[in-house]
Write a protein that holds these residues in place. Structure first.
Motif, mmCIF file in Angstrom:
data_model
loop_
_atom_site.group_PDB
_atom_site.id
_atom_site.type_symbol
_atom_site.label_atom_id
_atom_site.label_comp_id
_atom_site.label_asym_id
_atom_site.label_seq_id
_atom_site.Cartn_x
_atom_site.Cartn_y
_atom_site.Cartn_z
ATOM 1 N N GLY A 88 0.835 -1.194 0.000
ATOM 2 C CA GLY A 88 0.000 0.000 0.000
ATOM 3 C C GLY A 88 0.870 1.243 0.000
ATOM 4 O O GLY A 88 2.082 1.187 -0.236
ATOM 5 N N PHE A 89 0.248 2.381 0.286
ATOM 6 C CA PHE A 89 0.994 3.647 0.246
ATOM 7 C C PHE A 89 2.242 3.603 1.121
ATOM 8 O O PHE A 89 3.315 4.058 0.719
ATOM 9 N N SER A 136 -5.316 1.271 0.221
ATOM 10 C CA SER A 136 -4.715 2.293 -0.633
ATOM 11 C C SER A 136 -5.345 2.336 -2.017
ATOM 12 O O SER A 136 -5.258 3.355 -2.705
ATOM 13 N N ASN A 138 -9.854 3.622 -1.020
ATOM 14 C CA ASN A 138 -10.316 4.699 -0.142
ATOM 15 C C ASN A 138 -11.016 5.812 -0.915
ATOM 16 O O ASN A 138 -11.101 5.777 -2.141
ATOM 17 N N PRO A 144 -6.825 7.437 -5.874
ATOM 18 C CA PRO A 144 -5.812 6.777 -5.053
ATOM 19 C C PRO A 144 -5.110 5.609 -5.742
ATOM 20 O O PRO A 144 -3.922 5.387 -5.502
ATOM 21 N N LEU A 173 -1.135 5.052 -6.237
ATOM 22 C CA LEU A 173 -0.420 3.859 -5.785
ATOM 23 C C LEU A 173 0.311 3.183 -6.934
ATOM 24 O O LEU A 173 1.480 2.790 -6.795
ATOM 25 N N VAL A 183 -4.246 8.958 2.807
ATOM 26 C CA VAL A 183 -3.814 9.391 1.484
ATOM 27 C C VAL A 183 -2.592 10.296 1.574
ATOM 28 O O VAL A 183 -1.641 10.164 0.797
#
Length: 438
Positions: free
Chosen positions: A50-51, A80, A83, A198, A202, A381
């Motif tokens: 994820g982020f 990620s 959202n 998002p 990513l 985020v």
């Protein structure tokens, strides 16, 4: 409403979750990767793509380290890629709250850190040519007069004590124009906050990390971490990675990996819908701002470039998630926009986000060689990519911002592992009732 039991106690399997509008509208720019098989050695193994994990991988690989990222499903299957896309200023608590618990100096440092994180996100999108549909402007709308007064008090404090004068006040008529809804008492518009796609963000960060020679193995769920002969390992059902450092970056999807993190970070279900494009003359969000309100169980929404409305509203704190996500979310949407009661919803999905008791992220060295960052509580985020950079800096012995971040109060949930779910559910039910009070 009929319910769908989510596996692994609470977290819905991303492999079986409904397709998001993000996945339907973003092109993955890198090839699929194979699961981990056998044993690998690395300088750093990162759990979760994820982020947080991808951002850490990018910095560490760019510094010349051998980095392996293990992802339980595929890149973007977790929070990620699911959202609401809101890029917010600050933290879940206002600065007065932080000052009362951490002192003015640390509170100021945290504010500056959050501002740096916001600027850093824009800089990385620019530097790595990531087109994530960044759109500035965010409205924070008060659903009661009392909460409007609280927003006013907070804005005045930020202007006076921090020199933050960018947001401007919206009275009841102005907020109705800004949102295209008469449901709110007023609000504040922050032009430096905004929203992104998002999953495009990513994907762009992951592509940059792969370009820096990080390695990625998808469908490689970690089932155990530990130490062996002075080294650390992350084990899957088909292999393991032995490394000098392990970074736990799975947020709400780290079930069963590390008790210290689980005691402080719980996954809750959050749900979103995407509508068909709004009419060209729609007065909903005419400036294409993102929006969120002051409810504890927050509603948040934004318009896409093609005029779709992305709307999130409603949470679940039990191991059962709604099978009819569209109806579950739509009931909140029509309270704000009754004229959309019949609009077609093209996508409806859910996901897990990690929350902490204080709604502050939990970044700690759990033990030497094992670092974790999670629990962004809806602010991931902006914060998650930056916290990934803090983790990378710790590995590189730079310790950027670790001291103040590690001092943020994040206690264990009360009740231990046996009682934390029912206690959380009772608490959230009370807060949901409080949202209805004037």
């Amino acid at each position: 409403m009929s319910e769908m039991h989510s596996p692994s106690r609470h977290v819905c399997s991303a492999a079986s979750a409904p397709t998001t509008w993000y996945h339907a509208s973003a092109k993955r720019p890198f090839a699929r990767t194979s699961p981990l098989v056998g044993e690998l050695t690395a300088d750093v193994v990162i759990i979760g793509a994820g982020f947080t994990g991808v951002s850490a991988a990018l910095d560490l690989a760019a510094a010349g380290l051998n980095v392996v990222v293990l992802e339980a499903n595929e890149v973007g299957a977790g929070a990620s890629g699911r959202n609401g896309g809101l890029a917010c200023s600050g933290w879940r608590h206002d600065q007065k709250w932080l000052e009362a618990r951490m002192g003015r100096e640390d509170a100021r440092r945290l504010w500056l850190l959050a501002e740096d994180a916001k600027a850093d996100l824009l800089a990385r999108m620019h530097d790595f040519h990531i087109d994530a549909d960044w759109t500035p402007g965010q409205v924070f709308a008060a659903h009661t007069p009392r909460l409007m007064q609280e927003l006013d008090n907070d804005a005045n404090h930020m202007a006076r004590a921090y020199g933050y004068e960018l947001p401007h006040r919206l009275d009841k008529e102005q907020v109705a124009h800004a949102l295209g809804s008469s449901a709110y008492q007023g609000g504040w518009r922050d032009p430096s906050a905004g929203h992104v796609h998002p999953l495009k963000l990513l994907y762009g960060l992951m592509q940059a990390a792969l370009g820096a020679k990080a390695s990625l193995h998808e469908y490689s769920r970690v089932i155990e971490v530990g130490s062996d002969g002075g080294k650390h390992f992350a084990k899957t059902s088909t292999g393991r990675v032995v490394a000098d450092h392990i970074l736990l970056c799975g947020d709400g999807y780290l079930d069963g990996i590390e008790p210290d993190v689980e005691a402080r970070v719980l996954p809750i279900g959050s749900f979103i819908i995407a509508t068909e494009p709004l009419p060209a003359d729609s007065q909903i969000l005419p400036l294409h701002d993102s929006a969120m309100d002051t409810r504890f169980v927050v509603n948040y929404w934004r318009r896409t470039a093609e005029r779709r409305l992305i709307f999130g509203g409603g949470e679940k704190y039990t191991p059962s998630w709604p099978t009819d996500i569209e109806s579950f979310v739509r009931r909140n949407l029509v309270k704000i926009y009754p004229e959309l009661s019949g609009i077609q919803v093209t996508h409806a999905w859910g996901g897990a986000l990690g929350i902490t008791p204080t709604r502050l992220p939990y970044l700690r060295q759990i033990r030497p060689g094992l670092l974790s960052a999670s629990g962004y509580s809806g602010q991931g985020v902006v914060l998650a990519p930056y916290f990934g950079r803090i983790l990378a800096a710790c590995v590189l012995s730079q310790h950027r911002d670790y001291d103040v971040v590690s001092r943020m109060p994040v206690p264990e949930f009360p009740g231990g592992r046996a009682l934390r779910w029912p206690l959380l559910t009772a608490a959230m039910t009370w807060y949901a009732l409080r949202d209805k009070l004037p």
